[in-house]
Motif scaffolding. Structure first.
Motif, PDB file in Angstrom:
ATOM      1  N   ALA A 260       0.775  -1.389   0.091  1.00 16.12           N
ATOM      2  CA  ALA A 260      -0.588   0.094  -0.111  1.00 16.12           C
ATOM      3  C   ALA A 260       0.753   1.338  -0.151  1.00 16.12           C
ATOM      4  N   ASP A 261       2.154   0.861   0.776  1.00 20.55           N
ATOM      5  CA  ASP A 261       2.955   2.102   0.858  1.00 20.55           C
ATOM      6  C   ASP A 261       3.324   2.572  -0.263  1.00 20.55           C
ATOM      7  N   ALA A 262       3.927   2.094  -1.741  1.00 25.18           N
ATOM      8  CA  ALA A 262       5.022   1.374  -2.279  1.00 25.18           C
ATOM      9  C   ALA A 262       5.242   2.510  -3.696  1.00 25.18           C
ATOM     10  N   ASP A 263       6.263   2.927  -3.587  1.00 21.55           N
ATOM     11  CA  ASP A 263       6.140   4.479  -4.990  1.00 21.55           C
ATOM     12  C   ASP A 263       6.088   3.801  -6.196  1.00 21.55           C
ATOM     13  N   LYS A 264       6.502   2.518  -6.499  1.00 21.43           N
ATOM     14  CA  LYS A 264       6.273   1.957  -7.887  1.00 21.43           C
ATOM     15  C   LYS A 264       6.135   0.233  -6.886  1.00 21.43           C
ATOM     16  N   VAL A 265       5.505  -0.486  -7.711  1.00 22.43           N
ATOM     17  CA  VAL A 265       4.959  -1.930  -8.479  1.00 22.43           C
ATOM     18  C   VAL A 265       5.806  -2.004  -9.180  1.00 22.43           C
ATOM     19  N   LEU A 266       6.678  -3.578  -8.941  1.00 21.55           N
ATOM     20  CA  LEU A 266       7.853  -3.700 -10.153  1.00 21.55           C
ATOM     21  C   LEU A 266       7.085  -5.352 -10.337  1.00 21.55           C
ATOM     22  N   VAL A 267       6.490  -5.610 -11.465  1.00 19.96           N
ATOM     23  CA  VAL A 267       6.027  -6.839 -11.648  1.00 19.96           C
ATOM     24  C   VAL A 267       6.995  -7.240 -12.878  1.00 19.96           C
TER      25      VAL A 267
END
Length: 594
Positions: A260-267
């Motif tokens: 929830a707090d992440a600036d980016k999500v790397l998939v």
């Protein structure tokens, strides 16, 4: 008056290789900077036309590719020989272009080696010793190079075919893969130029934080979704390590609050990522981003040969919820490039830099690395540049003097170290000699000990054999009865005489009636043997090695298996002689010659 000298100086200063550019002294002495008419002064060096690359390609396969490479090089100020820009497009003109080029750049496509002109260009490069750099096409849309069948082409002769194959095989390990995406194409061109002595200036500006000063509070937080266990999942740990080591981002995984707090999500798209927990995490990201009207997703995918394809051909994609499929379509994935030490060794760093720019853009810099254009600096005048060059020259001279002093000190230290090393070598040699001597002594002691043990064992074996013979005699004696035929050593003498057991006495001796009429009482059992039995020392005749003729000798030992060891009178010895091959001296046997 000034045009030609100015063009000459500019061209000289803009040489791609630093070693070919003029020094400050040469610039100051150039006709353009003299008080006299520069057109009346001779130019210091001739600058014949030289090309960095000779671009060889098959028109039907790679016309647009070759033109793109030529255009990029031209923009960078790198001269290339490109057939569509030449006035003399003949075989000899092409050959001269190869001779005038520093590197032979061959764009490897499906049919390039089948083209006669391409073969002639390559053969000229081989003959001239021009370095060969391969640029390999792998995109199935653009006549890709066939790694399995490329040797199946016709040449002018078997010798030419062998020369071309050998040259390509030698160049393949250092080949560069042809890429078209902006950051990969840029990295590809930089690598081609760097390998051939031309280093372009960096397009990156200063980073927001000096190395080592960044903290978790100032770094981008990246939440990672990936699957280590499926095919292609090895990239998960590699990317976590590299992103963390960059000090531009902090990687989190497996924590709902961190998501929830992440600036980016790397998939990371590889086999198994659209299943179970990782699929649930991706759907949660999509839900959170819809609620906040943001898009935090950055995707990295493996190639199709490494386990990932988009669309319905991938069962995972086909079975995924509609919102996941839409997210895959809406986000352009970065293609993962595996770390390598071979020809495409530049691709992993280029991919990683591009990924970091997507995850954690710098607050300053130019191009993809930063979010704003770099400020335009004022260009100094030529005189200012020359004055700055003079100052740099003075500083360089001072630094050179200091470097010379340091080098002298290093030389003295090296000589001292060399002397110490020589002494250490002598000491080591002495230790080695002592160790060899000790080892030889140890081997000698071991050898003597083994010899003594063997001799002792042999003596014990002989004693044991004698005891066995004695035991056999005792056992035989216990079975003798009155009337048994035996042979005895009369009065203890050496020769055995035939007779019979008359009586066995209480003390273990026997009374004997000899066949010749003599009688003897109290004969020890050691002097008695069965009729025809042999004892050690008995004189006999034997058929040596089973041959037909008998030779005189003595019984040396009776073995456990009933055979005998014989010492012949002529010095020969024989072991394990069957009793059928032995007879008393002067006795006859069936088959004897008479």
């Amino acid at each position: 008056m000034y045009r030609s000298p100015a063009q000459h100086l500019i061209r000289w200063c803009l040489k791609g290789r630093a070693s070919e550019r003029p020094s400050v002294t040469q610039i100051l002495a150039h006709p353009l900077l003299q008080e006299d008419d520069p057109s009346s002064l001779p130019l210091p060096v001739e600058l014949p036309m030289r090309y960095t690359f000779f671009i060889s390609h098959a028109q039907g396969d790679a016309a647009s590719t070759a033109k793109s490479v030529y255009s990029v090089c031209k923009t960078l100020g790198v001269d290339c020989w490109y057939d569509m820009e030449q006035a003399q497009l003949t075989l000899e003109g092409m050959r001269q272009g190869v001779r005038d080029s520093d590197v032979f750049l061959l764009i490897m496509t499906k049919s390039v080696l089948t083209r006669w002109f391409c073969q002639q260009e390559l053969l000229t490069a081989i003959d001239e010793g021009t370095p060969i750099q391969l640029l390999v096409e792998s995109d199935p849309r653009f006549f890709p190079f066939d790694e399995d069948k490329w040797r199946d082409f016709m040449a002018g002769s078997p010798e030419e075919h062998a020369a071309i194959v050998a040259a390509v095989e030698a160049a393949l390990p250092n080949a560069v893969q042809l890429r078209r995406r902006d950051y990969e194409a840029s990295a590809m061109m930089r690598e081609l130029l760097l390998r051939n002595g031309i280093a372009l200036p960096s397009t990156r500006g200063p980073t927001a934080e000096p190395p080592g000063l960044a903290t978790e509070a100032t770094m981008t937080t990246v939440y990672l979704i990936g699957n280590r266990h499926g095919r292609g999942g090895d990239m998960v740990d590699v990317i976590i390590h590299e992103v963390t080591a960059s000090e531009r981002a902090v990687v989190r995984k497996g924590d709902p609050q961190a998501l929830a707090d992440a600036d980016k999500v790397l998939v990371l798209l590889s086999e198994g990522v659209l299943q179970d927990a990782s699929l649930a995490e991706l759907m949660e990201v999509l839900a959170q981003d819809r609620a906040t009207n943001t898009d935090r997703i950055v995707m990295v995918c493996r190639t199709s040969s490494e386990g990932w394809v988009f669309g319905g051909a991938n069962p995972e994609v086909a079975a995924a919820p509609a919102e996941v499929q839409q997210a895959l379509n809406d986000h352009e994935a970065i293609t993962y490039r595996t770390p390598s030490e071979l020809g495409s060794r530049h691709e992993f760093p280029a991919m990683l830099n591009h990924l970091l720019d997507r995850l954690a853009p710098s607050s300053s810099g130019t191009g993809p690395a930063g979010g704003c254009a770099a400020p335009v600096a004022t260009v100094p005048t030529v005189r200012q540049q020359l004055e700055a060059a003079r100052q740099l020259t003075k500083l360089a001279e001072v630094e050179a003097a200091r470097a010379a002093e340091t080098a002298e000190a290093h030389k003295l230290a090296a000589e001292t170290a060399k002397a110490e090393a020589a002494r250490a070598a002598e000491t080591a040699k002495a230790h080695e000699l002592a160790a060899e001597t000790a080892k030889a002594h140890e081997l000698e002691v071991t050898k003597l000990a083994k010899a003594e043990a063997a001799a002792t064992a042999k003596a014990h074996e002989a004693e044991l054999e004698a005891l066995r013979v004695e035991l056999a005699a005792l056992q035989q004696a216990l079975t003798w009865r009155e009337g048994d035929k035996v042979e005895c050593r009369y009065k203890g003498r050496g020769k055995y005489y035939p007779g019979r057991i008359r009586r066995q006495n209480r003390d273990g001796t026997f009374d004997i009636d000899y066949d010749d009429g003599d009688k003897e009482m109290g004969v020890d059992k050691q002097l008695i043997k069965p009729v025809g039995a042999w004892r050690e020392g008995d004189k006999v005749e034997c058929r040596y090695k089973g041959r037909g003729e008998y030779y005189p000798g003595r019984i040396r030992r009776q073995n456990r298996d009933g055979t005998f060891d014989i010492d012949y009178d002529d010095g020969d010895k024989e072991m394990g002689v069957d009793k059928q091959l032995i007879k008393p001296v002067g006795a006859w046997r069936e088959g004897d010659k008479v």
